[in-house]
Design a protein around this motif. Structure first.
Motif, mmCIF file in Angstrom:
data_model
loop_
_atom_site.group_PDB
_atom_site.id
_atom_site.type_symbol
_atom_site.label_atom_id
_atom_site.label_comp_id
_atom_site.label_asym_id
_atom_site.label_seq_id
_atom_site.Cartn_x
_atom_site.Cartn_y
_atom_site.Cartn_z
ATOM 1 N N GLN A 121 6.245 1.926 -8.438
ATOM 2 C CA GLN A 121 5.373 1.397 -7.173
ATOM 3 C C GLN A 121 6.104 0.415 -6.547
ATOM 4 N N GLY A 122 7.382 0.004 -7.254
ATOM 5 C CA GLY A 122 8.120 -1.052 -6.367
ATOM 6 C C GLY A 122 8.217 -2.354 -7.055
ATOM 7 N N ALA A 123 7.315 -2.607 -7.982
ATOM 8 C CA ALA A 123 7.307 -3.839 -8.535
ATOM 9 C C ALA A 123 8.493 -4.324 -9.447
ATOM 10 N N SER A 124 8.799 -5.581 -9.305
ATOM 11 C CA SER A 124 10.248 -5.956 -9.867
ATOM 12 C C SER A 124 10.079 -7.609 -10.487
ATOM 13 N N PHE A 125 11.207 -7.866 -11.375
ATOM 14 C CA PHE A 125 11.122 -9.242 -12.122
ATOM 15 C C PHE A 125 12.573 -9.478 -12.182
ATOM 16 N N THR A 126 12.946 -10.839 -11.468
ATOM 17 C CA THR A 126 14.267 -11.310 -11.899
ATOM 18 C C THR A 126 13.913 -12.546 -12.152
ATOM 19 N N MET A 127 15.193 -13.244 -12.866
ATOM 20 C CA MET A 127 15.151 -14.668 -13.173
ATOM 21 C C MET A 127 16.679 -14.993 -12.572
ATOM 22 N N GLU A 128 16.536 -16.261 -11.788
ATOM 23 C CA GLU A 128 17.633 -16.755 -10.953
ATOM 24 C C GLU A 128 18.023 -18.169 -11.417
ATOM 25 N N GLY A 129 19.352 -18.541 -11.497
ATOM 26 C CA GLY A 129 19.504 -19.903 -11.718
ATOM 27 C C GLY A 129 20.217 -20.566 -10.670
ATOM 28 N N HIS A 130 19.522 -21.376 -9.611
ATOM 29 C CA HIS A 130 19.970 -21.864 -8.368
ATOM 30 C C HIS A 130 20.941 -23.274 -8.996
ATOM 31 N N ILE A 131 22.179 -23.142 -8.093
ATOM 32 C CA ILE A 131 23.064 -24.272 -8.320
ATOM 33 C C ILE A 131 23.347 -24.960 -7.054
ATOM 34 N N ASP A 132 23.267 -26.064 -6.942
ATOM 35 C CA ASP A 132 23.544 -26.786 -5.760
ATOM 36 C C ASP A 132 24.982 -27.035 -5.502
ATOM 37 N N ILE A 133 25.779 -25.853 -5.299
ATOM 38 C CA ILE A 133 27.299 -25.783 -4.938
ATOM 39 C C ILE A 133 27.539 -24.746 -4.089
ATOM 40 N N GLY A 134 28.470 -24.834 -3.257
ATOM 41 C CA GLY A 134 29.004 -23.827 -2.372
ATOM 42 C C GLY A 134 30.541 -23.363 -2.695
ATOM 43 N N SER A 135 30.640 -22.145 -1.961
ATOM 44 C CA SER A 135 32.060 -21.525 -2.098
ATOM 45 C C SER A 135 32.674 -21.940 -0.969
ATOM 46 N N GLY A 136 32.134 -22.493 0.170
ATOM 47 C CA GLY A 136 32.931 -22.526 1.494
ATOM 48 C C GLY A 136 34.024 -23.469 1.422
#
Length: 178
Positions: free
Chosen positions: A122-137
């Motif tokens: 029915q469209g349910a989902s679960f993900t885990m993310e690690g957010h890092i305070d860096i950028g590639s610019g």
């Protein structure tokens, strides 16, 4: 050697103070049980700010049900010295994120997945993310650490996010480092 001054893994948000990780995990499960067929993203990230005599690190934990709300909390760690070397600070931010991620054992992750599993068609989902305070610019001083830090997050089994997608670290946690 200056060691960090940290509470024994205590978390808080605007409604609750001094939550243990068990309390945090219970809040996440309770939030997910509000809507079993949600699109859940569990996001963990750390930001830091160098102050006059210390460096403050804030790790944010956010469980987001896309389009339907979120629950979040933070953990504060104070290093009693100015961590001015960028690599050292970014690496320590990533270590603090890894520390919290490690508390989400396979059993705990399975419990969260089990909430949405009957509803994936029915469209349910679960993900885990690690957010890092860096950028590639090109103008971002942290770009030289992107590969190293994202590899560390991937090794923990999370999807790494960097700026501008790493809002738990670069926006939510950042608010509390000042």
């Amino acid at each position: 050697m200056n060691y960090p001054i940290e509470d024994p893994l205590l978390f808080h948000n605007l409604q609750e103070k001094n939550m243990t990780f068990e309390n945090v995990y219970a809040r996440i499960i309770r939030f997910m049980n509000l809507s079993h067929n949600g699109n859940y993203r569990l996001m963990i990230g750390t930001d830091s700010q160098v102050h006059l005599k210390s460096t403050i690190f804030i790790t944010g934990i956010v469980i987001l049900n896309e389009g339907k709300g979120a629950w979040a909390c933070i953990r504060r760690v104070s290093m009693p010295r100015r961590m001015e070397r960028l690599h050292e600070r970014i690496s320590y931010e990533t270590s603090l994120t890894e520390e919290i991620v490690s508390l989400f054992t396979e059993e705990r992750k399975s419990n969260m997945i089990d909430i949405v599993l009957p509803y994936i068609y029915q469209g349910a989902s679960f993900t885990m993310e690690g957010h890092i305070d860096i950028g590639s610019g090109n103008r971002n001083k942290t770009r030289i650490y992107v590969e190293e830090m994202t590899a560390r997050i991937e090794a923990m089994g999370l999807e790494p996010k960097i700026k501008p997608e790493s809002f738990v670290a670069s926006s939510y946690a950042n608010r509390f480092t000042k």
